[in-house]
Design an enzyme around this catalytic site. Sequence first.
Site, PDB file in Angstrom:
ATOM      1  N   LYS A   2       2.335  -4.115   6.496  1.00  0.00           N
ATOM      2  CA  LYS A   2       2.661  -4.193   5.063  1.00  0.00           C
ATOM      3  C   LYS A   2       4.174  -4.072   4.833  1.00  0.00           C
ATOM      4  CE  LYS A   2      -1.276  -4.978   3.109  1.00  0.00           C
ATOM      5  NZ  LYS A   2      -1.467  -6.188   2.288  1.00  0.00           N
ATOM      6  N   TYR A  11      -1.368  -0.707  10.043  1.00  0.00           N
ATOM      7  CA  TYR A  11      -1.467  -1.368   8.729  1.00  0.00           C
ATOM      8  C   TYR A  11      -0.148  -1.237   7.982  1.00  0.00           C
ATOM      9  CZ  TYR A  11      -3.478  -2.294   4.073  1.00  0.00           C
ATOM     10  OH  TYR A  11      -3.765  -2.798   2.834  1.00  0.00           O
ATOM     11  N   SER A  66       0.848  -1.195   0.000  1.00  0.00           N
ATOM     12  CA  SER A  66       0.000   0.000   0.000  1.00  0.00           C
ATOM     13  C   SER A  66       0.881   1.241   0.000  1.00  0.00           C
ATOM     14  CB  SER A  66      -0.846  -0.020   1.275  1.00  0.00           C
ATOM     15  OG  SER A  66      -1.299   1.280   1.579  1.00  0.00           O
ATOM     16  N   SER A  67       0.346   2.340  -0.529  1.00  0.00           N
ATOM     17  CA  SER A  67       1.136   3.577  -0.539  1.00  0.00           C
ATOM     18  C   SER A  67       1.335   4.141   0.869  1.00  0.00           C
ATOM     19  CB  SER A  67       0.463   4.632  -1.427  1.00  0.00           C
ATOM     20  OG  SER A  67      -0.828   4.920  -0.952  1.00  0.00           O
ATOM     21  N   CYS A  68       0.574   3.634   1.854  1.00  0.00           N
ATOM     22  CA  CYS A  68       0.713   4.175   3.211  1.00  0.00           C
ATOM     23  C   CYS A  68       1.977   3.685   3.911  1.00  0.00           C
ATOM     24  CB  CYS A  68      -0.518   3.876   4.049  1.00  0.00           C
ATOM     25  SG  CYS A  68      -0.632   2.162   4.512  1.00  0.00           S
ATOM     26  N   LYS A  86     -22.839   8.156   0.147  1.00  0.00           N
ATOM     27  CA  LYS A  86     -23.479   9.360   0.696  1.00  0.00           C
ATOM     28  C   LYS A  86     -24.159  10.164  -0.408  1.00  0.00           C
ATOM     29  CE  LYS A  86     -20.049  10.182   4.368  1.00  0.00           C
ATOM     30  NZ  LYS A  86     -19.114  11.160   4.919  1.00  0.00           N
ATOM     31  N   HIS A 140     -13.262   3.016   2.443  1.00  0.00           N
ATOM     32  CA  HIS A 140     -12.400   4.103   1.977  1.00  0.00           C
ATOM     33  C   HIS A 140     -13.254   5.239   1.427  1.00  0.00           C
ATOM     34  CE1 HIS A 140      -9.305   0.885   1.971  1.00  0.00           C
ATOM     35  NE2 HIS A 140      -8.561   1.888   2.379  1.00  0.00           N
ATOM     36  N   ASN A 182      -4.123   4.589  -3.703  1.00  0.00           N
ATOM     37  CA  ASN A 182      -5.520   4.400  -3.286  1.00  0.00           C
ATOM     38  C   ASN A 182      -6.326   3.828  -4.459  1.00  0.00           C
ATOM     39  OD1 ASN A 182      -4.449   6.098  -1.214  1.00  0.00           O
ATOM     40  ND2 ASN A 182      -6.508   6.768  -0.706  1.00  0.00           N
TER      41      ASN A 182
HETATM   42  P1  GDP Z   1      -6.456   7.261   3.519  1.00  0.00           P
HETATM   43  O1  GDP Z   1      -6.100   7.550   2.085  1.00  0.00           O
HETATM   44  O2  GDP Z   1      -5.640   6.173   4.130  1.00  0.00           O
HETATM   45  O3  GDP Z   1      -6.407   8.525   4.361  1.00  0.00           O
HETATM   46  O4  GDP Z   1      -7.939   6.645   3.587  1.00  0.00           O
HETATM   47  P2  GDP Z   1      -9.439   7.071   3.163  1.00  0.00           P
HETATM   48  O5  GDP Z   1      -9.705   6.614   1.784  1.00  0.00           O
HETATM   49  O6  GDP Z   1     -10.342   6.510   4.229  1.00  0.00           O
HETATM   50  O7  GDP Z   1      -9.520   8.667   3.273  1.00  0.00           O
HETATM   51  C1  GDP Z   1      -8.962   9.545   2.350  1.00  0.00           C
HETATM   52  C2  GDP Z   1      -9.307  10.979   2.713  1.00  0.00           C
HETATM   53  O8  GDP Z   1     -10.696  11.202   2.463  1.00  0.00           O
HETATM   54  C3  GDP Z   1      -9.060  11.408   4.156  1.00  0.00           C
HETATM   55  O9  GDP Z   1      -8.529  12.712   4.143  1.00  0.00           O
HETATM   56  C4  GDP Z   1     -10.471  11.426   4.739  1.00  0.00           C
HETATM   57  O10 GDP Z   1     -10.600  12.302   5.839  1.00  0.00           O
HETATM   58  C5  GDP Z   1     -11.267  11.921   3.540  1.00  0.00           C
HETATM   59  N1  GDP Z   1     -12.725  11.659   3.612  1.00  0.00           N
HETATM   60  C6  GDP Z   1     -13.694  12.578   3.403  1.00  0.00           C
HETATM   61  N2  GDP Z   1     -14.913  12.046   3.602  1.00  0.00           N
HETATM   62  C7  GDP Z   1     -14.710  10.732   3.895  1.00  0.00           C
HETATM   63  C8  GDP Z   1     -15.606   9.648   4.192  1.00  0.00           C
HETATM   64  O11 GDP Z   1     -16.824   9.774   4.222  1.00  0.00           O
HETATM   65  N3  GDP Z   1     -15.025   8.432   4.434  1.00  0.00           N
HETATM   66  C9  GDP Z   1     -13.667   8.245   4.389  1.00  0.00           C
HETATM   67  N4  GDP Z   1     -13.175   7.009   4.604  1.00  0.00           N
HETATM   68  N5  GDP Z   1     -12.803   9.257   4.148  1.00  0.00           N
HETATM   69  C10 GDP Z   1     -13.327  10.484   3.899  1.00  0.00           C
END
Ligand code: GDP
Length: 321
Positions: free
Chosen positions: A147, A143, A114-116, A194, A186, A172
Amino acid sequence: MALPSEYSLAGKKVWVAGHRGMAGSAIVRRLQREDCHILTADRSRMDLRSQAAVEGWMAENRPDAVVLAAATVGGIHANNTRPAEFLYDNLVIETNIIHSAWRTGVGKLLFLGSSCIYPRAAEQPMREEALLTGPLEPTNEWYAIAKISGIKMCQAYRRQYGCDFISLMPTNLFGLGDRYDLTQGHVVAALIMKIHAAKLAGDTEVVLWGTGTPKREFLFSEDLADACVFAMKHYSDELPLNIGNGKEITILELATKIAETAGWTGHFTFDTSKPDGSPRKVMDVSRLTALGWTAKTEFAQGMAAAYEWYVANSASEAGRG
Ligand code: GDP
């Protein structure tokens, strides 16, 4: 130890571990276009966290090649609130599969990272050499540590035993068969849910977590799968290989594009009590490009397919939940 960089899938038994997930199911679809036999094992038949179960299954089925796409995964909230599961499940799945792949003489193993894994403050775009050069993003360090261990296992088994085990670091992902869960999923899946719900209800506001300013790169599931098959055949090195398209957008821009795809015309507000996570995560994909692979799907086209998949497969269930 020098290993041949070309690997033929023709006639091979390829086990896709994690075939029900978004990445694994896309890899199965892509492998169906190759001349190979795909093996899968249902969760009801084998718990990948059980060493005895994995070793027994491997000894019985003897795959020639393994794609390790099985993992406990989730979005920023899941990562931040379930540290034990993200660390334990992923460490144990990786050690079970990688170790038994060595024991049973698997000829090629592809591990999905993963890129994280890269440091929070890594220079952008992130190069593979940035691994372990600084502290991790705290919301997903559990995580990431798991990884990174998987990458290190592949490197160690290459060095000590000459195994052709490689690691890919996808950016991602979004696409077909994503996990549609508002708290655990994600960002793309959550925003599709939503926005679709707002459209059906006639609501004019959708709440985004955080500030909407973090930047992310998004790769379509079917492109990831194509890159995996490409790397199985053409990549053999202990350095992980970044998989992405090198393009980034802010979370607000992402939300706006999903709204366009869904045909919803409301506005977004921000819940800044929720974390932003990394301010920026974009891959340097120059090594992948130099090998001869680039992503083929335009973002709008991938997003339309992902939205369509959600409406056809998951929207009614989500509505009931
Ligand atoms: P990340 O790439 O590991 O940070 O994982 P995510 O895909 O969960 O989140 C990516 C970004 O989207 C973060 O900055 C979240 O705060 C933002 N985000 C905005 N709205 C949402 C939501 O409804 N769900 C999630 N999972 N992230 C959100």
